[in-house]
Design an enzyme around this catalytic site. Structure first.
Site, short mmCIF file in Angstrom:
data_model
loop_
_atom_site.label_atom_id
_atom_site.label_comp_id
_atom_site.label_asym_id
_atom_site.label_seq_id
_atom_site.Cartn_x
_atom_site.Cartn_y
_atom_site.Cartn_z
N GLY A 16 0.79 -1.23 0.00
CA GLY A 16 0.00 0.00 0.00
C GLY A 16 0.82 1.28 0.00
O GLY A 16 0.29 2.37 0.21
N ASP A 37 9.88 3.19 -8.19
CA ASP A 37 9.72 2.28 -9.33
C ASP A 37 10.08 2.92 -10.67
O ASP A 37 10.41 2.22 -11.62
CB ASP A 37 8.29 1.75 -9.41
CG ASP A 37 7.99 0.71 -8.33
OD1 ASP A 37 8.91 0.35 -7.56
OD2 ASP A 37 6.83 0.28 -8.24
N PHE A 40 13.78 1.98 -12.02
CA PHE A 40 14.28 0.67 -12.42
C PHE A 40 15.16 0.83 -13.65
O PHE A 40 14.84 1.59 -14.57
CB PHE A 40 13.13 -0.29 -12.73
CG PHE A 40 12.58 -0.98 -11.51
CD1 PHE A 40 13.35 -1.89 -10.79
CD2 PHE A 40 11.30 -0.71 -11.08
CE1 PHE A 40 12.85 -2.52 -9.67
CE2 PHE A 40 10.78 -1.33 -9.95
CZ PHE A 40 11.56 -2.25 -9.25
N ARG A 127 0.29 -9.65 -4.81
CA ARG A 127 1.23 -9.59 -5.93
C ARG A 127 0.74 -10.44 -7.10
O ARG A 127 0.98 -10.10 -8.26
CB ARG A 127 2.62 -10.03 -5.50
CG ARG A 127 3.65 -9.79 -6.60
CD ARG A 127 5.04 -9.75 -6.10
NE ARG A 127 5.98 -9.68 -7.19
CZ ARG A 127 6.87 -8.72 -7.35
NH1 ARG A 127 6.94 -7.74 -6.50
NH2 ARG A 127 7.70 -8.74 -8.37
#
Length: 193
Positions: A16, A37, A40, A127
């Site tokens: 979350g 993210d 990456f 996931r």
């Protein structure tokens, strides 16, 4: 110069973090949102650690990220000059990422640090509903995601100074209650500055 308050939101994958960070960004004026993210490395970057038995890169370690670039971008934001619309107001930089607190230069920049923890079962369940690029290969969660998370969390727990600087939250709890708590704490801290 603009006065900044930096909020870091770390923790398990699918706990979350991004949801909380996004809600805070939407509610708190004068905030900037940064997501780890987006740092990456490209799939073909030679610095990735390849896992031959899975024929897949390890996307759950610091080497999978251009963390130095993220740090550089943070410093650039924090050194930005104030504009006439924000003169005298505190600006907020809200960051989320699963490895924020394992990179000391970023950890040190945070005024508030939140860590969302999650059980293995719920993490795996959440996931499995996500779509990644590249997609998780069969066995990746068991062989890489969860063991790397436990290693990452242990690094934090083994460092008493780091532990004292982090507020741990239950990622299985009510997300609205978590948001309200964090929002109150940020509001209180920003009013002290």
């Amino acid at each position: 110069m603009t006065k900044w308050m930096v909020i870091g939101i770390g923790g398990a994958t699918c706990s979350g973090k991004t949801t909380l960070a996004t809600r805070l960004h939407e509610k708190l004026k004068n905030s900037i949102l940064m997501n780890q993210d987006t740092y990456f490395r490209p799939k073909d970057d030679p610095r990735h650690v390849h896992i031959p038995e899975l024929n897949h890169h390890n996307w759950d370690i610091l080497d999978s990220l251009d963390i130095e670039k993220m740090h550089s971008d943070i410093l650039e934001i924090l050194s930005s000059q104030e504009d006439d619309d924000n003169r005298g107001e505190i600006r907020l930089l809200i960051m989320d990422g699963f490895l924020l607190f394992n990179y000391k230069p970023i950890y040190d920049l945070c005024d508030l640090r939140y860590f969302l923890d999650l059980s293995r079962e719920l993490c795996e369940q959440r996931r499995s509903r996500r779509v990644y690029d590249p997609p998780d290969v069969p066995g990746y969660f068991e062989a890489v995601v969860w063991p790397e998370y436990l290693r990452y969390k242990r690094e934090i727990e083994d460092n008493e100074q780091v532990m004292r600087g982090i507020i741990f939250l239950d990622g299985t709890g009510d997300s609205n209650e978590t948001f309200q708590r964090v929002f109150r704490e940020i509001s209180q801290k920003s009013s002290e500055n």
